[in-house]
Design an enzyme around this catalytic site. Structure first.
Site, PDB file in Angstrom:
ATOM      1  N   ASN A   1       0.833  -1.205   0.000  1.00 35.17           N
ATOM      2  CA  ASN A   1       0.000   0.000   0.000  1.00 35.17           C
ATOM      3  C   ASN A   1       0.859   1.243   0.000  1.00 35.17           C
ATOM      4  O   ASN A   1       2.091   1.157   0.042  1.00 35.17           O
ATOM      5  CB  ASN A   1      -0.982  -0.023   1.175  1.00 35.17           C
ATOM      6  CG  ASN A   1      -0.250  -0.067   2.501  1.00 35.17           C
ATOM      7  OD1 ASN A   1       0.466   0.869   2.839  1.00 35.17           O
ATOM      8  ND2 ASN A   1      -0.412  -1.150   3.240  1.00 35.17           N
TER       9      ASN A   1
ATOM     10  N   ALA B   1       0.985   1.848  11.601  1.00 42.25           N
ATOM     11  CA  ALA B   1       1.291   1.120  10.357  1.00 42.25           C
ATOM     12  C   ALA B   1       0.024   0.885   9.547  1.00 42.25           C
ATOM     13  O   ALA B   1      -1.065   0.733  10.100  1.00 42.25           O
ATOM     14  CB  ALA B   1       1.935  -0.219  10.695  1.00 42.25           C
TER      15      ALA B   1
ATOM     16  N   ASP C   1      -4.605  -5.964   5.285  1.00 40.71           N
ATOM     17  CA  ASP C   1      -5.627  -6.814   5.913  1.00 40.71           C
ATOM     18  C   ASP C   1      -5.494  -8.251   5.452  1.00 40.71           C
ATOM     19  O   ASP C   1      -5.880  -9.181   6.143  1.00 40.71           O
ATOM     20  CB  ASP C   1      -7.021  -6.291   5.554  1.00 40.71           C
ATOM     21  CG  ASP C   1      -7.273  -4.932   6.205  1.00 40.71           C
ATOM     22  OD1 ASP C   1      -6.769  -4.734   7.319  1.00 40.71           O
ATOM     23  OD2 ASP C   1      -7.918  -4.075   5.574  1.00 40.71           O
TER      24      ASP C   1
ATOM     25  N   LYS D   1       9.277 -17.346  -9.206  1.00 33.86           N
ATOM     26  CA  LYS D   1       8.538 -16.280  -9.886  1.00 33.86           C
ATOM     27  C   LYS D   1       7.459 -16.900 -10.783  1.00 33.86           C
ATOM     28  O   LYS D   1       7.753 -17.829 -11.560  1.00 33.86           O
ATOM     29  CB  LYS D   1       9.524 -15.464 -10.726  1.00 33.86           C
ATOM     30  CG  LYS D   1       8.882 -14.261 -11.351  1.00 33.86           C
ATOM     31  CD  LYS D   1       9.858 -13.450 -12.169  1.00 33.86           C
ATOM     32  CE  LYS D   1       9.067 -12.455 -12.996  1.00 33.86           C
ATOM     33  NZ  LYS D   1       9.835 -11.849 -14.057  1.00 33.86           N
TER      34      LYS D   1
ATOM     35  N   PRO E   1      -3.316 -11.322  10.858  1.00 36.44           N
ATOM     36  CA  PRO E   1      -3.652 -11.029  12.258  1.00 36.44           C
ATOM     37  C   PRO E   1      -3.859  -9.533  12.433  1.00 36.44           C
ATOM     38  O   PRO E   1      -3.154  -8.733  11.808  1.00 36.44           O
ATOM     39  CB  PRO E   1      -2.406 -11.485  13.038  1.00 36.44           C
ATOM     40  CG  PRO E   1      -1.315 -11.605  12.026  1.00 36.44           C
ATOM     41  CD  PRO E   1      -1.964 -11.845  10.691  1.00 36.44           C
ATOM     42  N   ASP E   2      -4.835  -9.133  13.232  1.00 29.37           N
ATOM     43  CA  ASP E   2      -5.037  -7.714  13.510  1.00 29.37           C
ATOM     44  C   ASP E   2      -4.236  -7.355  14.767  1.00 29.37           C
ATOM     45  O   ASP E   2      -4.606  -7.737  15.878  1.00 29.37           O
ATOM     46  CB  ASP E   2      -6.531  -7.403  13.691  1.00 29.37           C
ATOM     47  CG  ASP E   2      -6.782  -5.900  13.683  1.00 29.37           C
ATOM     48  OD1 ASP E   2      -6.033  -5.179  14.379  1.00 29.37           O
ATOM     49  OD2 ASP E   2      -7.706  -5.455  12.983  1.00 29.37           O
ATOM     50  N   ILE E   3      -3.154  -6.634  14.559  1.00 29.64           N
ATOM     51  CA  ILE E   3      -2.207  -6.370  15.642  1.00 29.64           C
ATOM     52  C   ILE E   3      -2.807  -5.421  16.683  1.00 29.64           C
ATOM     53  O   ILE E   3      -2.668  -5.615  17.891  1.00 29.64           O
ATOM     54  CB  ILE E   3      -0.896  -5.823  15.042  1.00 29.64           C
ATOM     55  CG1 ILE E   3      -0.277  -6.925  14.179  1.00 29.64           C
ATOM     56  CG2 ILE E   3       0.076  -5.377  16.115  1.00 29.64           C
ATOM     57  CD1 ILE E   3       0.690  -6.457  13.146  1.00 29.64           C
TER      58      ILE E   3
ATOM     59  N   LYS F   1     -14.539   1.736  14.550  1.00 32.27           N
ATOM     60  CA  LYS F   1     -13.249   1.037  14.663  1.00 32.27           C
ATOM     61  C   LYS F   1     -12.763   1.029  16.107  1.00 32.27           C
ATOM     62  O   LYS F   1     -12.253   0.027  16.602  1.00 32.27           O
ATOM     63  CB  LYS F   1     -12.231   1.735  13.754  1.00 32.27           C
ATOM     64  CG  LYS F   1     -11.103   0.852  13.351  1.00 32.27           C
ATOM     65  CD  LYS F   1     -10.306   1.422  12.197  1.00 32.27           C
ATOM     66  CE  LYS F   1     -11.032   1.220  10.874  1.00 32.27           C
ATOM     67  NZ  LYS F   1     -10.290   1.798   9.757  1.00 32.27           N
TER      68      LYS F   1
ATOM     69  N   LYS G   1     -12.262  -2.551  17.754  1.00 29.22           N
ATOM     70  CA  LYS G   1     -10.882  -2.975  18.053  1.00 29.22           C
ATOM     71  C   LYS G   1     -10.550  -2.836  19.534  1.00 29.22           C
ATOM     72  O   LYS G   1      -9.445  -3.166  19.945  1.00 29.22           O
ATOM     73  CB  LYS G   1      -9.904  -2.158  17.215  1.00 29.22           C
ATOM     74  CG  LYS G   1     -10.153  -2.273  15.726  1.00 29.22           C
ATOM     75  CD  LYS G   1      -8.856  -2.314  14.977  1.00 29.22           C
ATOM     76  CE  LYS G   1      -9.115  -2.319  13.484  1.00 29.22           C
ATOM     77  NZ  LYS G   1      -7.965  -2.810  12.751  1.00 29.22           N
TER      78      LYS G   1
HETATM   79  O1  C5P Z   1      -8.966  -2.083  10.154  1.00 30.92           O
HETATM   80  P1  C5P Z   1      -8.048  -1.006   9.688  1.00 30.92           P
HETATM   81  O2  C5P Z   1      -6.882  -1.531   8.907  1.00 30.92           O
HETATM   82  O3  C5P Z   1      -8.692   0.130   8.981  1.00 30.92           O
HETATM   83  O4  C5P Z   1      -7.477  -0.392  11.061  1.00 30.92           O
HETATM   84  C1  C5P Z   1      -6.453   0.557  11.094  1.00 30.92           C
HETATM   85  C2  C5P Z   1      -5.743   0.464  12.406  1.00 30.92           C
HETATM   86  O5  C5P Z   1      -5.519  -0.888  12.771  1.00 30.92           O
HETATM   87  C3  C5P Z   1      -4.348   1.076  12.322  1.00 30.92           C
HETATM   88  O6  C5P Z   1      -4.020   1.568  13.580  1.00 30.92           O
HETATM   89  C4  C5P Z   1      -3.466  -0.112  11.964  1.00 30.92           C
HETATM   90  O7  C5P Z   1      -2.127   0.084  12.363  1.00 30.92           O
HETATM   91  C5  C5P Z   1      -4.144  -1.227  12.740  1.00 30.92           C
HETATM   92  N1  C5P Z   1      -4.057  -2.550  12.122  1.00 30.92           N
HETATM   93  C6  C5P Z   1      -3.294  -3.524  12.736  1.00 30.92           C
HETATM   94  N2  C5P Z   1      -3.241  -4.793  12.200  1.00 30.92           N
HETATM   95  C7  C5P Z   1      -3.923  -5.078  11.079  1.00 30.92           C
HETATM   96  C8  C5P Z   1      -4.712  -4.103  10.460  1.00 30.92           C
HETATM   97  C9  C5P Z   1      -4.743  -2.835  10.999  1.00 30.92           C
HETATM   98  O8  C5P Z   1      -2.659  -3.236  13.745  1.00 30.92           O
HETATM   99  N3  C5P Z   1      -3.847  -6.289  10.580  1.00 30.92           N
END
Ligand code: C5P
Length: 397
Positions: free
Chosen positions: A206, A270, A274, A284, A301-303, A335, A339
């Site tokens: 991105n 960061a 997703d 390749k 994983p959503d950190i 969010k 979260k």
């Molecule tokens: O769900 P979204 O990506 O829009 O959420 C943005 C927030 O979540 C940011 O703070 C980003 O650093 C964090 N994030 C994360 N791990 C992910 C996706 C987003 O920590 N896999």
């Protein structure tokens, strides 16, 4: 205020050196210990004798002084002081520092220093405006050097403009403000994009540059916090005194974060992908006229969520970012709840696509009970504002 601050003052060659005598006097008056290096240029404007009388310390002038160097004087001088102040800072000393050149005692100490360094520039307006000087200053700022002034006004050479060294009172105030007290907090900052491998040469990524997160890490580092920056692929400069863990993918970021113990504050700036590619190809992927490659994605994983819901070791504050293209506040509030984090810094990237990679940002700071607007300010200012808000909130609770 830190009453026992120890400063190494470097006086380089400039007419404003006469103000450095007053500077030594007021630093001493504020119980600050001042050791001085007088450069060859500085010596032309003030004498070692007047500097020694005011500082009540030996004055250092020579890199190759046998006595001092047998004690590794250039290392010792930086280590035994809390910070280095170069006042006046000539274009010359800043150019050498920016280029990493050590040719005399002052430039050697600056290069070997592990302490905060402050420049109070003083020079002719054209020297200040010269693109080469400005480029050097940019390099120094990117490497976390601090600047006090210069001020605009009439200059010793008879010309008018930017280039006057700030007054000693202002220099003292700035130093006192930025050295108030060291904060004893472990800060985690995530920054930059993540790259999810498709094959050894292609990835899903991105537009994030990492600038905002790096500025946040710098702001906390400048307050004396213990910072860990987990950084995705970014072209931005990171000061070498910031503990940086470079990663590529969201999985790498997650693994790196799990290893960091006792996080007090987590700032997730960061732009984590997703999705990841299910089974990246080892080789390749070859182009074919008949077959289109199929890419299967699975969730990363959503950190932020992991940190916010970590029952055993939840940081005291977990802060996320939300880049939205519509319904900014509503989506950011959702969010925040989804979260389980404490604050969200939301920005509308549809209004201002230059947020990616640019120097400015517009933020809505959303907490469970409040919304605050920070209209177009630099990413550095966003970082400093956030850091002081965090400290304020920790001190209150
Ligand atoms: O769900 P979204 O990506 O829009 O959420 C943005 C927030 O979540 C940011 O703070 C980003 O650093 C964090 N994030 C994360 N791990 C992910 C996706 C987003 O920590 N896999």
């Amino acid at each position: 205020m830190n009453k026992n601050l120890k400063i190494l003052l470097i006086i380089s060659g400039g007419i404003a050196a006469y103000k450095s005598l007053e500077l030594i006097r007021i630093l001493k008056k504020n119980n600050i210990k001042v050791q001085v290096i007088l450069t060859k240029g500085g010596e032309k404007f003030v004498t070692a004798l007047s500097v020694a009388s005011l500082s009540e310390e030996k004055v250092y002038q020579d890199l190759f002084s046998l006595k001092d160097e047998s004690e590794m004087g250039h290392i010792r001088l930086s280590r035994e002081n809390d910070l280095i102040l170069v006042a006046p800072a000539s274009a010359n000393i800043m150019a050498h520092t920016a280029a990493g050149i050590a040719y005399d005692l002052a430039t050697t100490v600056l290069l070997a220093s592990n302490k905060p360094i402050y420049f109070a520039p003083s020079m002719n307006v054209e020297m200040w405006n010269n693109p080469i000087t400005q480029k050097n200053i940019k390099t120094l700022k990117e490497n976390n050097y601090n600047f006090i002034g210069p001020e605009s006004g009439s200059l010793a050479c008879g010309e008018h403009g930017n280039g006057r060294m700030s007054e000693p009172e202002k220099i003292l105030k700035y130093i006192m403000e930025t050295n108030k007290k060291k904060i004893n907090l472990n800060i985690l900052v995530t920054a930059g994009p993540t790259y999810e491998a498709i094959d050894p040469v292609r990835y899903l990524g991105n537009k994030s540059s990492g600038k905002q997160g790096i500025e946040i890490a710098k702001a906390f580092q400048n307050l004396g916090a213990n910072v860990s920056l987990v950084l995705g692929p970014s072209k931005e400069n990171v000061p070498s005194n910031i503990n940086t863990i470079n990663i590529q993918s969201a999985k790498d970021m997650f693994e790196a974060i799990k290893k960091i113990k006792n996080i007090d504050i987590a700032v997730c700036a960061a732009a984590v992908s997703d999705w990841k590619i299910d089974s990246p190809s080892k080789n390749k992927i070859k182009k074919s006229d008949t077959d289109k490659p199929k890419i299967n994605l699975s969730l990363n994983p959503d950190i932020l969520y992991y940190l916010s819901t970590n029952k055993k070791n939840r940081p005291k504050l977990v802060i996320g970012f939300a880049a939205e293209t519509e319904d900014l506040i509503k989506n950011a509030q959702e969010k925040l709840n989804k979260k389980n984090c404490d604050w969200i810094l939301a920005n509308d990237v549809s209004k201002n696509p230059e947020i990616f990679g640019g120097d400015n940002n517009s933020i809505s700071l959303i907490t469970k009970s409040n919304i605050e607007e920070w209209n177009t300010i630099t990413k550095k200012e966003v970082a400093e504002k956030l850091a002081s808000k965090v400290i304020e909130s920790i001190e209150k609770n």
